[in-house]
Structures are given as structure tokens and as C-alpha cells.
Design an enzyme around this catalytic site. Structure first.
Site, short mmCIF file in Angstrom:
data_model
loop_
_atom_site.label_atom_id
_atom_site.label_comp_id
_atom_site.label_asym_id
_atom_site.label_seq_id
_atom_site.Cartn_x
_atom_site.Cartn_y
_atom_site.Cartn_z
N LYS A 8 5.66 6.70 -5.12
CA LYS A 8 6.15 7.95 -5.71
C LYS A 8 7.30 7.69 -6.70
CE LYS A 8 7.23 9.85 -1.69
NZ LYS A 8 6.86 8.78 -0.76
N ARG B 215 8.89 18.04 1.96
CA ARG B 215 8.38 17.19 3.03
C ARG B 215 8.03 18.00 4.28
NH1 ARG B 215 11.15 12.24 1.09
NH2 ARG B 215 10.56 10.42 2.29
N ARG C 173 10.42 -4.64 -0.72
CA ARG C 173 10.82 -4.12 -2.03
C ARG C 173 12.34 -4.12 -2.23
NH1 ARG C 173 9.14 2.32 -1.53
NH2 ARG C 173 10.85 2.92 -0.16
N ARG D 227 17.16 -1.18 0.35
CA ARG D 227 17.49 -0.01 1.15
C ARG D 227 17.59 -0.38 2.62
NH1 ARG D 227 13.48 4.68 -0.83
NH2 ARG D 227 13.65 5.12 1.40
N ARG E 62 9.07 6.21 9.64
CA ARG E 62 8.94 7.07 8.46
C ARG E 62 7.48 7.48 8.24
NH1 ARG E 62 11.77 3.21 4.43
NH2 ARG E 62 11.13 4.68 2.82
P1 AMP Z 1 12.74 8.49 0.29
O1 AMP Z 1 13.68 7.83 -0.66
O2 AMP Z 1 11.99 9.64 -0.32
O3 AMP Z 1 11.84 7.49 0.97
O4 AMP Z 1 13.63 9.13 1.44
C1 AMP Z 1 14.45 8.33 2.27
C2 AMP Z 1 14.89 9.12 3.48
O5 AMP Z 1 15.66 10.25 3.06
C3 AMP Z 1 13.76 9.71 4.31
O6 AMP Z 1 13.23 8.78 5.25
C4 AMP Z 1 14.45 10.89 4.97
O7 AMP Z 1 15.28 10.47 6.04
C5 AMP Z 1 15.38 11.38 3.86
N1 AMP Z 1 14.72 12.39 2.99
C6 AMP Z 1 14.41 12.27 1.68
N2 AMP Z 1 13.85 13.39 1.19
C7 AMP Z 1 13.78 14.24 2.24
C8 AMP Z 1 13.27 15.57 2.41
N3 AMP Z 1 12.69 16.23 1.38
N4 AMP Z 1 13.38 16.12 3.64
C9 AMP Z 1 13.94 15.48 4.68
N5 AMP Z 1 14.43 14.23 4.61
C10 AMP Z 1 14.35 13.61 3.40
#
Ligand code: AMP
Length: 223
Positions: free
Chosen positions: A16, A91, A130, A164, A175
Site C-alpha cells: 500500500k 481499517r 523491509r 519499523r 497485524r
Molecule cells: P501501517 O503503517 O498502516 O502498517 O500501520 C501501522 C500500525 O498503526 C497498525 O498496525 C496499527 O496499529 C496502527 N494503525 C494505522 N492505521 C490505522 C487505522 N486506520 N486504524 C487503527 N490503527 C491503525
């Protein structure tokens, strides 16, 4: 907010962020990553960041309340009027409903939702290796996307990289669990609204980008 709003759906590792950045460069749409916003809040030590930190490290979902507050603030900035790629949002069903309300407030609506379809097991390998250039944010991978010169970012020449905290095998599995339980139902939701497109995201990055390009171009033509 009158520009195109394209949602990217898909589990961690589906690409994404990579694809959103490519669309940003090609179409001028703004990448809105709630994950990036939350990591920024954690780094800045804001109350939202403090509340989100442990949940993120455990691979769970941060509360809708916190995520919506952070997204709403970002969406008031003028650049978003050009249109946006939503990377990692919505989400949950609650977030999808809140997004509709937010967009309706300025006469906008979701243009398309694209499901980046992948195989779960492959995602564990993708995510675990990554890392990102600390200067320009370009994504790299220990095995699948190495810089031409080891230790130097091809895009900007930077030599510092970050990984990360949640990109390890145990957290990725949590996740993925959160994705299937809470986010995957949104695929049927957007399908029922006639807004869903699917892209095979097991392909090479450029092939995925070409398929996505087609979706965005068709959506632009419809608008
Ligand atoms: P990402 O960078 O999109 O993989 O997000 C990393 C982490 O941030 C996720 O595993 C969640 O803990 C949190 N997170 C990101 N976006 C959301 C969202 N829209 N709703 C809830 N938690 C989120």
C-alpha cells in the site's frame, strides 16, 4: 474536498505504501497514511502518540477515536483538496462510516477502493525484511528490493535507514489477524457499493503499479 479519493485495502506488506507513493508522484494525489501519522505522533510524544504506542507495537488497531482525530486534522490541510490516496485507512466499519461523513461535509465521496490481493504467508517474509531510507522515505527490502549500491539509497543518495519496530514476524502475524478480523470485511462493503477494484499484488511492483494506474485512470474518467 472535491478531488479523487482512492482507498488502498490490503494486509501489511501488500504494498500500500509503495503504491501510494508511486500514485502520488504520477497523479499528484496526496498519500494519507494513518500509520505514518501515528508513528509521527509517537515520535513527537503527543497524547495520541503515547496512547497509540503500545497498541502499535503489539500489532493491534489503535482506537477509531484517535485515528479519526489525527486524520481529520490532516484533511483540513489545503494540499488534500487535490485528492488523496488513503493508505491504511479505513481499517474498520466505523472508520469507513466516519470517512463518508467527513467527505460528505465538503461535498466529496469515495471514488474507488482497491483491494491489493496477496498471499498471507508471503507477507510475513515481505514485511520482516523491509526498511526505509531515513532521508527520502523510499522503501527497500533485504531480499526483494536492494539498493544498487549496498547502504546507499538509489533515490536520494542517503546512507541512513530505519526499520519499523512492528516489522518483525510475531507482530506481523498479529497485524495479519487484525486485518482479517476487522479490515477485510470492508472489501465486501465497497463491492456492494460498486466501488471495488481488485489488483493481484503478488506481481512485481511495476506490474501492480500498472494495474492500479488503470483503476485510477478509469475512476478519473468516470468523475
Ligand atoms: P501501517 O503503517 O498502516 O502498517 O500501520 C501501522 C500500525 O498503526 C497498525 O498496525 C496499527 O496499529 C496502527 N494503525 C494505522 N492505521 C490505522 C487505522 N486506520 N486504524 C487503527 N490503527 C491503525
Amino acid at each position: 474536498m472535491t478531488g479523487q479519493i482512492v482507498i488502498l485495502l490490503g494486509p501489511p506488506g501488500a504494498g500500500k505504501g509503495t503504491q501510494a507513493r508511486m500514485l502520488e508522484e504520477r497523479h499528484g494525489l496526496v498519500q494519507l497514511s494513518t500509520g505514518d501519522m501515528l508513528r509521527g505522533a509517537v515520535r513527537a510524544g503527543t497524547p495520541a502518540g503515547l496512547a497509540a504506542k503500545a497498541v502499535m507495537e503489539a500489532g493491534g488497531l489503535v482506537s477509531d477515536e484517535i485515528v479519526l482525530a489525527i486524520l481529520k486534522e490532516r484533511m483540513t490541510q489545503p494540499d488534500v483538496a487535490r485528492g488523496a490516496i488513503l493508505d491504511g485507512f479505513p481499517r474498520t466499519a466505523g472508520q469507513a462510516a466516519a470517512l463518508d461523513r467527513l467527505l460528505a461535509g465538503s461535498g466529496g465521496q469515495v471514488s474507488a477502493a482497491v483491494s491489493l490481493d496477496v498471499d498471507d504467508e508471503a507477507m510475513v517474509d515481505r514485511v520482516s525484511g523491509r526498511y526505509t531510507c531515513a532521508s527520502c522515505g523510499e522503501g527497500w527490502h533485504d531480499r526483494f528490493k536492494q539498493p544498487t549500491r549496498a547502504g546507499t539509497c538509489d533515490k536520494c543518495g542517503g546512507t541512513e535507514f530505519t526499520r519499523r519496530a512492528d516489522d518483525n514476524e510475531t507482530t506481523v502475524r498479529d497485524r495479519l489477524g487484525a486485518y482479517h478480523a476487522q479490515t477485510a470485511p470492508l472489501i465486501a462493503h465497497y463491492d456492494a457499493l460498486g466501488l471495488l477494484a481488485r489488483v493481484d499484488a503478488m506481481q512485481e511492483i511495476d506490474a501492480v503499479a500498472r494495474d492500479l494506474e488503470r483503476v485510477v485512470t478509469e475512476t478519473t474518467a468516470r468523475a
